[in-house]
Design a protein around this motif. Sequence first.
Motif, short mmCIF file in Angstrom:
data_model
loop_
_atom_site.label_atom_id
_atom_site.label_comp_id
_atom_site.label_asym_id
_atom_site.label_seq_id
_atom_site.Cartn_x
_atom_site.Cartn_y
_atom_site.Cartn_z
N ARG A 58 82.45 -0.61 43.92
CA ARG A 58 82.46 -1.66 42.90
C ARG A 58 82.45 -0.99 41.54
NH1 ARG A 58 77.56 -3.32 45.06
NH2 ARG A 58 76.69 -3.34 42.95
N SER A 59 83.00 -1.64 40.56
CA SER A 59 83.04 -1.07 39.21
C SER A 59 81.65 -0.96 38.61
CB SER A 59 83.94 -1.91 38.30
OG SER A 59 83.44 -3.24 38.21
N ASP A 60 80.70 -1.78 39.09
CA ASP A 60 79.33 -1.74 38.58
C ASP A 60 78.36 -1.14 39.60
OD1 ASP A 60 79.44 -3.77 40.43
OD2 ASP A 60 78.25 -5.20 39.26
N LEU A 61 78.87 -0.35 40.52
CA LEU A 61 78.03 0.22 41.57
C LEU A 61 76.95 1.10 40.97
CD1 LEU A 61 78.03 0.24 44.74
CD2 LEU A 61 79.21 2.43 44.58
N PRO A 62 75.66 0.82 41.20
CA PRO A 62 74.59 1.67 40.65
C PRO A 62 74.69 3.09 41.20
CG PRO A 62 73.71 -0.43 41.44
CD PRO A 62 75.13 -0.35 41.92
#
Length: 332
Positions: A58-62
């Motif tokens: 995901r583009s916001d993957l932690p």
Amino acid sequence: MAATPWARRTAAAATALVVAAAVGTGLWWTLRRDDPDRDCAGLRTDARVRTVLGDTWRSDLPCGELAAGLRRATVGTRPGAHTLGQAHAMRTVVLAVADSAGHRVHPDVRGPLAEALADYAADTHTVLTGVSNTAMAHDGPDDDAWQDDRGVHFAVREDQLIEVLRGLAESPAAYAGLRGADLRQGAAGLAAVPADPSPAAIEDPLARAAAPAGVFDGIADDVLRRRSRAARTAWQEGVLQGLAPAGAPPAFGDAPAEYLARTWLGRLAEPAPTARERFARLDDQANGLLGLWADATHQDEAGIGLPALRDRARASTDRERGAAAGQLKQEA
């Protein structure tokens, strides 16, 4: 003549501007040099890493989830055993880190990635010896993981692997895990030497133990030269703690490689006035393993040419240490 109030105010303002500029420059340098969020974002947005993560990307993957995903993609359930897909993924991630700016690795990624890379210690050790024609035949940009009668492997250029190891070595625990895994490869090579060898039978496994140890020494030199005295001590203590053996060594006859590795690591834990002095014992890693092997197999020192072997091991370690430290200093 005493300074007028206006002059004092002007001087104070000038001083404030100088201080503000210095602080601003320092903050800019610090943020530019070590921006963990940027380091994580750079890895996360790398198209190669996205391919490795597949549907979990995901583009916001932690960063923590990114690290866990990379570990799942690169290692299996049996230590040291990998599929071609896992080895391909590991090679891909190593190259992505090697190509990143400054080869920096986010703090949340260092531990899991180092654990995964340590599971490939047989491959990374081979690369760091610098003498494997097989590894060099598979380290080009168009090469990939491969399988032979000994299992699945991957290779990259030695300078690329050194860059990645340096990035991970910001964490003393990661450095300790990687160095400990490599040490066991060197110990296994010496443990396989027959009990009644010729000097030539010892030279190759000793050289293969000494060269990677020198690389890890050079990486440590680069880590330490960038730190304050207190930070250097803390890093060295962290490494020594990470290298501390778990329990007493087995008998040499039962598990010779583990006996050599664990006995040598146990000597690092023996008391010394400072962490720096204890850490310096790592400089003699290959010769330490050689001495333990010679004692355990009751070798005649003169008969196997032990003094000359020690000199060669020291020369190999020093040469690779200087080369690795020089490479990293030039890239800084």
